[in-house]
Scaffold this active site. Sequence first.
Site, PDB file in Angstrom:
ATOM      1  N   PHE A 128       1.132  -1.163   0.016  1.00 30.19           N
ATOM      2  CA  PHE A 128      -0.081   0.099  -0.058  1.00 30.19           C
ATOM      3  C   PHE A 128       0.896   1.098   0.066  1.00 30.19           C
ATOM      4  O   PHE A 128       1.717   1.546   0.999  1.00 30.19           O
ATOM      5  CB  PHE A 128      -0.990   0.009   1.169  1.00 30.19           C
ATOM      6  CG  PHE A 128      -1.844   1.352   1.304  1.00 30.19           C
ATOM      7  CD1 PHE A 128      -3.028   1.327   0.342  1.00 30.19           C
ATOM      8  CD2 PHE A 128      -1.474   2.309   1.891  1.00 30.19           C
ATOM      9  CE1 PHE A 128      -3.870   2.278   0.151  1.00 30.19           C
ATOM     10  CE2 PHE A 128      -2.389   3.471   2.092  1.00 30.19           C
ATOM     11  CZ  PHE A 128      -3.509   3.547   1.165  1.00 30.19           C
ATOM     12  N   ASP A 215       9.041   2.669   1.714  1.00 28.81           N
ATOM     13  CA  ASP A 215       8.015   3.281   1.911  1.00 28.81           C
ATOM     14  C   ASP A 215       7.935   2.892   3.704  1.00 28.81           C
ATOM     15  O   ASP A 215       7.581   2.040   3.963  1.00 28.81           O
ATOM     16  CB  ASP A 215       6.818   2.982   1.428  1.00 28.81           C
ATOM     17  CG  ASP A 215       5.436   3.528   1.659  1.00 28.81           C
ATOM     18  OD1 ASP A 215       5.654   4.224   2.859  1.00 28.81           O
ATOM     19  OD2 ASP A 215       4.560   3.382   1.334  1.00 28.81           O
ATOM     20  N   LYS A 244       2.733   9.532   8.522  1.00 28.65           N
ATOM     21  CA  LYS A 244       2.041   9.200   9.746  1.00 28.65           C
ATOM     22  C   LYS A 244       2.463   9.766  11.070  1.00 28.65           C
ATOM     23  O   LYS A 244       2.036  10.604  11.432  1.00 28.65           O
ATOM     24  CB  LYS A 244       1.761   7.793   9.745  1.00 28.65           C
ATOM     25  CG  LYS A 244       0.915   7.213   8.628  1.00 28.65           C
ATOM     26  CD  LYS A 244       0.227   5.816   8.680  1.00 28.65           C
ATOM     27  CE  LYS A 244      -0.866   5.496   7.711  1.00 28.65           C
ATOM     28  NZ  LYS A 244      -0.445   4.874   6.572  1.00 28.65           N
TER      29      LYS A 244
HETATM   30  C1  LIG Z   1      -0.930   5.048   5.275  1.00 26.83           C
HETATM   31  C2  LIG Z   1       0.091   4.868   4.292  1.00 26.83           C
HETATM   32  C3  LIG Z   1       0.498   5.675   2.942  1.00 26.83           C
HETATM   33  C4  LIG Z   1      -0.265   6.664   2.680  1.00 26.83           C
HETATM   34  O1  LIG Z   1      -0.522   7.713   3.654  1.00 26.83           O
HETATM   35  P1  LIG Z   1      -1.463   8.827   3.404  1.00 26.83           P
HETATM   36  O2  LIG Z   1      -0.721   9.876   4.446  1.00 26.83           O
HETATM   37  O3  LIG Z   1      -2.588   8.538   3.762  1.00 26.83           O
HETATM   38  O4  LIG Z   1      -1.375   9.624   1.962  1.00 26.83           O
HETATM   39  C5  LIG Z   1       1.431   5.162   2.117  1.00 26.83           C
HETATM   40  N1  LIG Z   1       2.528   4.120   2.380  1.00 26.83           N
HETATM   41  C6  LIG Z   1       2.252   3.410   3.521  1.00 26.83           C
HETATM   42  C7  LIG Z   1       2.951   2.173   3.929  1.00 26.83           C
HETATM   43  C8  LIG Z   1       0.960   3.717   4.531  1.00 26.83           C
HETATM   44  O5  LIG Z   1       0.742   2.715   5.679  1.00 26.83           O
END
Ligand SMILES: *Cc1c(COP(=O)(O)O)cnc(C)c1O
Length: 390
Positions: A128, A215, A244
């Site tokens: 994701f 990520d 986050k």
């Molecule tokens: C939550 C998340 C995102 C997206 O972040 P947003 O601030 O909602 O755009 C991207 N990568 C990972 C691994 C995430 O957990």
Amino acid sequence: MSEYLMQTYARQPVAFVRGEGAWLYDEHGEKYLDALAGVAVNGLGHAHPRLVRALCEQAGRLIHTSNLYRIPEQERLAQRLCQISGLERAFFCNSGAEANEAAIKIARLHGHNLGIESPAIVVMEQSFHGRTMATLSATGNRKVQAGFEPLVTGFVRVPFGDAEAVEKLAEHHKNIVAVLVEPYQGEGGVNIPERDYLAKLRAICDRNAWLLMLDEVQTGIGRTGKWFAFQHTDILPDVMNLAKGLGSGVPVGCCLARGVAATTFVPGKHGSTFGGGPLACTAALTTLQVMEEDALPAHAETLGAFIRADLAARLEGVSGVQDIRGQGLMIGIELDRPCGELVKQALAEKLLINVTHDSVVRLLPPLVLKREEAALLTEKLAGLIRAFLG
Ligand SMILES: *Cc1c(COP(=O)(O)O)cnc(C)c1O
């Protein structure tokens, strides 16, 4: 439910009006134990006095100027993030998706600089990376993509945790420029790869001159027991994305890079109106300072191990519990059936949890969670899971 909102979320019928530490209070004064922390955002818990004071003072001085001028708070935050990560330069934005967009643009621009006309990025199944067009195209979940075709091209997908599958791509795809991967997958079900996975990816990237882009939007900022999940290994990525937990609830995202990836962007190639503003950077600087002073990453490591062990003991022999896994305070309990209903049942018991990938109960509590609160969490949750499976 407001008929004035686009229906992007199936919301629980509760609204919180204040918080303190790991606790949230609703309109009726009922208190809830927060084992989700705004989906890995509120590492310092709610209404942390140091953060509140720093934000109030900063708001009284200056909230926004522009990236057309120097921003001292942004420069300090960039320096601090580079110190604790070993990377070299930062670009600031406002979310995880935006941080990943920056990384994708760096990889493509780097490819073009090398004369590769149609650069491709290796991404993983069950990953994701966000909801923008490029990041949903990189995401390994059809539900996130369906209905938004045509997708952004230039992504090659392999199974998560399978370094050999990445290695094989090198033989046939001469246009690959980067690998984008979560060290531990969050939304995909709290998936923990073999210990040497990142080291293998690092070696493959080195052999092929690809960028290794992590990520760490969910795993970063102390959540897994280190500042960053890659620090459980001895490798360094070329690019790392954060969001986050970075601002403790004030929106801030960051793309960090080193080597050629740190100097690929030149003026005019990328930007953000809000990115790296004084208020957001103060939130992030204060978050890092409090986490360091209170040794919260180490606390996340020990408390997470306690929660996993205690849940395993309480759920021993319960058929239907497939696996209890995680690292630090990123914890997944996989059941043998879809368990979305558990979120509602836990809410009725004044406990906030999440279910991801249909059948994985996910815990992402604040890093300030206390031992007694963790024990209350495992007791309540084990009871709920037993009743659900029973
Ligand atoms: C939550 C998340 C995102 C997206 O972040 P947003 O601030 O909602 O755009 C991207 N990568 C990972 C691994 C995430 O957990």
